[in-house]
Design an enzyme around this catalytic site. Structure first.
Site, PDB file in Angstrom:
ATOM      1  CG  ASN A 163       2.046  -1.187   3.775  1.00 33.36           C
ATOM      2  OD1 ASN A 163       1.523  -2.184   3.286  1.00 33.36           O
ATOM      3  ND2 ASN A 163       3.323  -0.885   3.611  1.00 33.36           N
ATOM      4  N   GLY A 164       0.354  -3.313   5.782  1.00 31.89           N
ATOM      5  CA  GLY A 164       0.858  -4.435   6.557  1.00 31.89           C
ATOM      6  C   GLY A 164      -0.268  -5.353   6.980  1.00 31.89           C
ATOM      7  CB  CYS A 184      -0.874   0.027   1.235  1.00 37.77           C
ATOM      8  SG  CYS A 184      -1.741  -1.506   1.504  1.00 37.77           S
ATOM      9  CE  LYS A 239       9.535  -1.230  -8.232  1.00 41.98           C
ATOM     10  NZ  LYS A 239      10.011  -2.109  -9.316  1.00 41.98           N
ATOM     11  CD  GLU A 279       6.889  -9.004 -13.392  1.00 39.72           C
ATOM     12  OE1 GLU A 279       6.499  -8.890 -12.226  1.00 39.72           O
ATOM     13  OE2 GLU A 279       8.071  -8.789 -13.721  1.00 39.72           O
ATOM     14  CD1 TRP A 306      -1.208  -5.441  -4.359  1.00 39.21           C
ATOM     15  CD2 TRP A 306      -0.960  -6.546  -2.438  1.00 39.21           C
ATOM     16  NE1 TRP A 306      -0.917  -6.734  -4.663  1.00 39.21           N
ATOM     17  CE2 TRP A 306      -0.756  -7.438  -3.518  1.00 39.21           C
ATOM     18  CE3 TRP A 306      -0.865  -7.041  -1.137  1.00 39.21           C
ATOM     19  CZ2 TRP A 306      -0.452  -8.792  -3.330  1.00 39.21           C
ATOM     20  CZ3 TRP A 306      -0.565  -8.379  -0.959  1.00 39.21           C
ATOM     21  CH2 TRP A 306      -0.355  -9.234  -2.038  1.00 39.21           C
ATOM     22  CG  HIS A 350      17.208 -34.214 -17.910  1.00 37.41           C
ATOM     23  ND1 HIS A 350      17.709 -35.494 -17.837  1.00 37.41           N
ATOM     24  CD2 HIS A 350      18.258 -33.417 -18.211  1.00 37.41           C
ATOM     25  CE1 HIS A 350      19.018 -35.469 -18.064  1.00 37.41           C
ATOM     26  NE2 HIS A 350      19.374 -34.214 -18.298  1.00 37.41           N
ATOM     27  NE  ARG A 356       4.874   1.694  -1.077  1.00 39.45           N
ATOM     28  CZ  ARG A 356       6.140   1.470  -0.739  1.00 39.45           C
ATOM     29  NH1 ARG A 356       7.085   2.111  -1.340  1.00 39.45           N
ATOM     30  NH2 ARG A 356       6.437   0.614   0.201  1.00 39.45           N
ATOM     31  CD  GLU A 412      13.926 -10.360 -14.743  1.00 39.45           C
ATOM     32  OE1 GLU A 412      13.477 -11.135 -13.888  1.00 39.45           O
ATOM     33  OE2 GLU A 412      13.647  -9.155 -14.760  1.00 39.45           O
ATOM     34  CE  LYS A 472      11.059  -7.483 -15.401  1.00 37.79           C
ATOM     35  NZ  LYS A 472      11.031  -8.319 -14.258  1.00 37.79           N
TER      36      LYS A 472
END
Ligand code: F6R
Length: 614
Positions: free
Chosen positions: A101-102, A2, A609, A491, A75, A507, A27, A484, A488
């Site tokens: 936040n949390g 948040c 983020k 997401e 968030w 394999h 965020r 990576e 990308k």
């Protein structure tokens, strides 16, 4: 997670808070809300969805003017992202408003206690209990600062809380435990924010707060205490970037801007790190040379993209120093009882410096007596503050949720760490170290060369806009690049994407190959004969089974053309440094594809983020 803003001063609090929220929206963006103090009342508005929904509602239903206010972008953790669950949350008599936040871990017990006392809950959040507890304290006569101190002592979990009291219009009070909060110091005004972006257009003077502290801001000043009321002090610092760094600068997305900033960011990450005589110097390396000589194992801990930077670091650091390196996801490391001694160096890699999983990992490591070095981009954040040493990456603010320049500068810092250890321990000659540093100094130019050829990558993205699945293959230092590249794409484009070590293909994963499946392959430089040739064999194997091969290969590599549907040429660089150039086309590709698909590149669904909850 948040975004949090608090303001007290002479300006319109609504304008300051909304502007701050806009800069923090990366965020969290499930809902947004604001509370202002006006003539003894709290005026509040909150809306599910992005900040634009709240702004629209405020335009239709304006609030009275005020110079004291708080605001939040959420968030969601507890409770769905609805209007009802959006912050701020008010006490039952609408006297106190709180943003958070949390996670309040003991909220169920506190909620039960409040309900037994007749309080009627108006949301499904953990946060709401705090507004009722604070309101009960101020109604019993405590001022908001004392109320916050008392309430915080009853809370378990991680939290940043910011509150206003309708009866005390010139004060905003905040508290933090394991969750970010910084103070912006103005003249005749002061600010609170989850990070400095919240107030960067007003002031670049900031105050870093410690753990378990309460801060009170008024127009005139800032007061910091512990949760027990004992006086405390924040650490003053100057923010070394300005408003322009937090703007899009003509780009459509922050992410695209940040991809294009990489030549600068990489150059900045290298700046001032070696003396005229060629010796590396790392100013924030607070560990003595003896301590570094005693290190017998390195464990790199990180999450997501930073974890992939750690995988690259392992290849480089082991090769240059011969110190055994492990790389672990921070959340796995923390809970598996790792073997740590005082000679273990734990390296935490984190762009934000606030990732809760990584923070908990370093706390665990330090509690076992190990030394911790942070590779971090955010000055004043918790992870470097709680580490024994730090290498700042100096990338400037990263606002796009998907990390790009954060990653490339983490690579640079990891290389510097490896070379510095090699210098201290004598595992490389000075001229060898200078040789690698010289190669690193060429990287900004090489990256710029790739960026200049962006159109070819954008054309590929246009061509693959209908792909439903994309694979990425790499070997050695190219393997983390493959991971990576896949992350990308997942997401941003919400496409199924997987990264594999090319040697692992036979394999199992080769069963996924079917006609037309796009597969990006990071081809190692030609100088590494075995790696290079084995990769070419893997490419032949998948092509024979119908894969569409998209190769990233050295510009004068004659071996690739016969097996490629497309080639993106990379400059000639040493194998260990290749990730710095190979990742760039994959970032551009994901950004462009997602943008073409109509997705919000800077705010991908379900993400935020800086993940400040475990
Ligand atoms: C992906 C991404 C995340 C972060 C991860 C760690 O694009 O950005 O995977 O890398 O959440 O974040 P930091 O580096 O802030 O600890």
């Amino acid at each position: 997670m948040c975004g949090i803003v608090g303001y007290v001063g002479e300006k319109s609090a609504q304008d300051v808070v909304i502007e701050g929220l806009r800069r923090l929206e990366y965020r969290g963006y499930d809902s947004a809300g604001i509370a202002l103090v006006h003539e003894g009342s709290i005026l509040s508005d909150k809306k599910a969805g992005k900040l634009a929904n709240l702004e629209k509602d405020l335009a239709e239903h304006p609030l009275e003017a005020s110079t004291t206010g708080i605001g939040h972008t959420r968030w969601a953790t507890h409770g769905a992202p609805t209007d009802r669950n959006a912050h701020p949350h008010l006490g039952q008599h609408d006297r106190v408003a709180v943003i958070h936040n949390g996670i309040i871990e003991n909220f169920a017990a506190l909620r039960g206690e409040l309900e037994d006392a007749g309080v009627e809950m108006r949301s499904d959040t953990d946060t709401e209990v705090v507004s009722h507890l604070l309101e009960a304290e101020v109604e019993a006569g405590a001022d908001l600062t004392v109320a916050m101190q008392r309430v915080c002592q009853r809370l378990a979990g991680a939290f940043t809380l910011v509150a206003v009291d309708a009866a005390d219009p010139a004060r905003v009070v905040a508290a933090r435990r394991n969750s970010p909060l910084v103070v912006g110091l103005g003249e005749g005004e002061n600010f609170l924010g989850s990070d400095v972006a919240a107030f960067i257009e007003h002031t670049r003077e900031a105050l870093e707060l410690g753990q378990d502290q309460v801060v009170t801001i008024t127009r005139e000043g800032v007061e910091v205490t512990g949760f027990d009321g004992s006086p405390a002090e924040g650490k003053h610092y100057h923010v070394d970037w300005d408003l322009s760094a937090a703007e899009k600068d003509g780009h459509d997305w922050f992410m695209r801007k940040e991809i294009f900033e990489q030549p600068h960011a990489v150059a900045d990450a290298l700046l001032g790190r070696h003396s005229p005589g060629g010796r590396l110097q790392l100013d924030e390396m607070r560990l003595s040379e003896q301590e570094l000589r005693d290190v017998d194992k390195i464990i790199l801990v990180a999450c997501g993209t930073a974890f992939y930077a750690g995988l690259v670091a392992k290849y480089a650091i082991e090769h240059w120093t011969r110190i055994p390196c492990e790389v672990e996801l921070a959340h796995e490391f923390r809970y598996r009882d790792p073997i740590l001694t005082q000679d273990t160096l734990v390296v935490a890699i984190s762009q934000s410096g606030e990732t809760a999983d990584t923070l908990m990992a370093i706390r665990h490591a330090r509690a076992q007596g190990s030394r911790v070095l942070a590779i971090c981009n955010t000055n004043g954040s918790t992870i470097p503050r709680e580490s024994d040493a730090v290498i700042y990456t100096h990338a400037g603010p990263e606002i796009g949720v998907a990390s790009t320049k954060g990653f490339s500068t983490q690579l640079v810092a990891s290389y510097l760490l490896g070379l510095y250890l090699a210098q201290v321990r004598g595992t490389m000659y000075g001229d060898e170290i200078r040789g690698v540093v010289h190669e690193l100094e060429q990287m900004p130019g090489h990256i710029q060369g790739i960026l200049d050829r962006k159109d070819a990558i954008y054309a590929l993205a246009a061509d693959l806009a209908d792909a439903r699945s994309v694979l990425f293959l790499g070997r050695h230092a190219g393997f983390p690049v493959a991971l990576e590249g896949a992350l990308k794409l997942k997401e941003l484009a919400y496409i199924h994407a997987e990264g594999f070590a090319a040697g692992e293909l036979k394999h199992g994963p080769i069963a996924l190959i079917e006609e037309g499946l796009p597969v990006f392959c990071v081809v190692p430089p030609q100088g590494r004969d075995q790696l290079h040739d084995k990769m070419i064999s893997a490419i032949q194997e998948i092509r024979a089974r119908g894969a569409r091969t998209l190769l990233l290969a050295e510009e004068d590599d004659p071996a690739v053309a016969p097996y490629a549907d497309s080639v993106i040429y990379l400059p000639r660089v040493p194998v260990l440094l290749q990730p710095l150039v190979a990742v760039v086309p994959l970032q551009l590709f994901a950004c462009e594809l997602a943008s073409r698909m109509g997705h919000d590149v800077d705010q991908p669904r379900n993400l935020a983020k800086s993940v400040t909850v475990e």
